[in-house]
Design an enzyme around this catalytic site. Structure first.
Site, PDB file in Angstrom:
ATOM      1  CD  GLU A   1      -2.879  -1.172   0.111  1.00 15.79           C
ATOM      2  OE1 GLU A   1      -3.049  -0.100  -0.515  1.00 15.79           O
ATOM      3  OE2 GLU A   1      -3.480  -2.217  -0.175  1.00 15.79           O
TER       4      GLU A   1
ATOM      5  CB  CYS B   1      -1.277   7.468   1.447  1.00 14.10           C
ATOM      6  SG  CYS B   1      -2.663   6.464   2.016  1.00 14.10           S
TER       7      CYS B   1
END
Length: 479
Positions: free
Chosen positions: A223, A257
């Protein structure tokens, strides 16, 4: 971590992880984590950890990132509680073997997919959402029946105490362990063979993790991050856009993010959007955002210095102030930004929003498509066809039209990147699937051997024709 029952400290130069990992692997091979009752008990205990220690979690997140209790709840604690609740509600269903269809050759057999745990899995969590990005994958790993090593950064005292001392008190320590440390400890840990690795962090470190995993042919979920674009069409209300973009750009001081890393819009929209953004920032954080209890701080001096350097790109239209002593960067909007400047070359990960002007939707899409595929992509327009065009002609891990962040609240949607922004998916059942080996199973009848004569030599044209017919209704590959 509690010192009860602790083994003596390892000798100088000895591997500090070897003995602990060996015991965890032995626990997995006893089969205890595969039992539905054990999985449910551990999930219930994890839920109690979140409930019992809410204040300590708030304090730790405030100490690390100056997060308000509101931000900690909606981006960390509540999301984790929802994941636990969903897994407990659906555990029995998720664990069931999935029956699949057969062809005429296997009509008397039983074909199904078994959801098998991988074994010992490693979850490496970052610092920006230290609870959410550790607990959410942990829920999936527990539900799938794995033993787990949680690797957290030795970053702040508050964070270390909550994770390393409190969490293990709620989990079976023969099956789960929290390990702390920086890059050196992570590198040493990655030398060991795990059955699955789940990593959240930067693409740079993701490459290191993937290379280490490749030595053992260990499957991974990565991720990662990247530069998430946000296209703003001329046909929209600038204040509505500004409210939504400012909220999720400056949430957690921009250290997210999936936050928009830059805005693409026309020169005309930029002139309308800048004052709208200024208005939103003032309403959210007051005339002096530095005194606002709702604006976080940069994690450390290293990242502060990096962000301070990015303030020199383009021209500051809103904000731009900084205070090294407080690690404070004001909510900032940059205009006249060139694609070649540093702020457009690296993920910002801070409260800075560059605006880049384009002449058309086509130019905006071309701009996005010549860059690496992002973790998230956003488009704003009152014209649904414009949003659908952006969706159809681009690629990203996730997409949100006329909003931001909110897709992250849905456990029904998978979360993950594509290409440079990562691989693999999790959240909700996707987490369970990620940590499960989808084992293909066929149980054939031990008798009625005469039916198998069709597939045995000597072969003939007649047998070949009959086999083609028997297998024709279902795709089948014989290796």
């Amino acid at each position: 971590m509690s010192t009860k029952g602790k083994n003596p400290e390892p000798e100088q130069g000895a591997d500090p992880f070897e003995e602990k990992l060996r015991r965890l692997k032995e626990s997995f091979h006893t089969g205890k984590t595969k039992l539905a009752r054990f999985r449910a008990e551990q999930l219930q205990s994890l839920g109690r950890f979140l409930q019992d220690n809410t204040k300590q979690l708030h304090d730790a997140l405030a100490g690390d990132l100056s997060k308000s209790a509101f931000e900690s709840d909606i981006s960390e604690i509540i999301l984790c509680q929802n994941e636990v609740g969903l897994a407990l509600k659906n555990l029995q269903t998720w664990m069931k073997d999935e029956t699949v269809s057969t062809n005429l050759l296997t009509k008397m057999s039983s074909a199904f997919i078994q959801k098998e745990p991988f074994g010992l899995v490693l979850i490496i969590a970052p610092w920006n959402y230290p609870l959410n990005l550790m607990i959410t994958p942990l829920v999936g790993a527990i539900a799938a029946g794995n033993c787990v090593v949680l690797k957290a950064l030795r970053n702040k005292q508050e964070h270390r105490e909550v994770l390393a001392e409190l969490l293990p008190q709620y989990l079976d320590q023969s099956c789960f362990a929290v390990m702390l440390g920086g890059p050196e400890e992570t590198g040493q840990l990655l030398k060991h063979k795990f059955d699955y690795i789940f990593f959240t962090g930067s693409p740079r470190v993701g490459k290191i993790v993937m290379a280490a995993a490749a030595k053992h042919l260990t499957p991974v979920t990565l991720e990662l991050g990247g530069k998430n674009p946000c296209y703003v069409d001329d046909n929209c209300d600038p204040q509505t856009v500004a409210n939504r973009v400012a909220w999720f750009r400056y949430f957690n001081a921009g250290q997210t993010c999936v936050a928009p890393d830059y805005v693409l819009c026309s020169q005309e929209m930029q002139e309308r959007l800048v004052p709208a953004l200024q208005n939103a920032i003032t309403r959210f954080y007051g005339d002096n955002p530095q005194t606002s209890p709702n604006l976080g701080r940069i994690i450390n001096q290293k990242h502060f210095k990096r962000l301070q350097g990015l303030l020199g790109c383009g021209r500051v239209a809103v904000g731009g102030q900084s205070d090294e002593g407080e690690r404070y960067i004001a909510p900032t909007v940059l205009v006249d930004v060139q694609e070649t400047e540093p702020v457009m070359q690296e993920e910002i990960f801070g409260p800075i929003l560059p605006l880049v002007t384009v002449r058309s939707l086509d130019e905006a899409i071309e701009f996005m498509n010549r860059r690496e595929k992002p973790l998230a992509l956003y488009a704003y327009s009152n014209n649904a066809q414009v949003v659908k065009q952006v969706l159809a002609r681009t690629s990203s891990g996730s997409f949100c039209g006329n909003d931001g962040f909110m897709h992250m609240t849905l456990s029904s949607l998978p979360f993950g990147g594509v290409g440079w922004s990562g691989m693999g998916r999790y959240h909700g059942k996707f987490s369970f699937d990620t940590f499960s080996n989808q084992r293909a199973c066929l149980l054939s009848c031990p008798g009625m051997e005469k039916l198998n004569d069709l597939r045995y030599p000597p072969y003939s044209a007649c047998k070949q024709q009959l086999l083609r017919w028997a297998m024709g209704s279902h795709s089948c590959t014989i290796l």
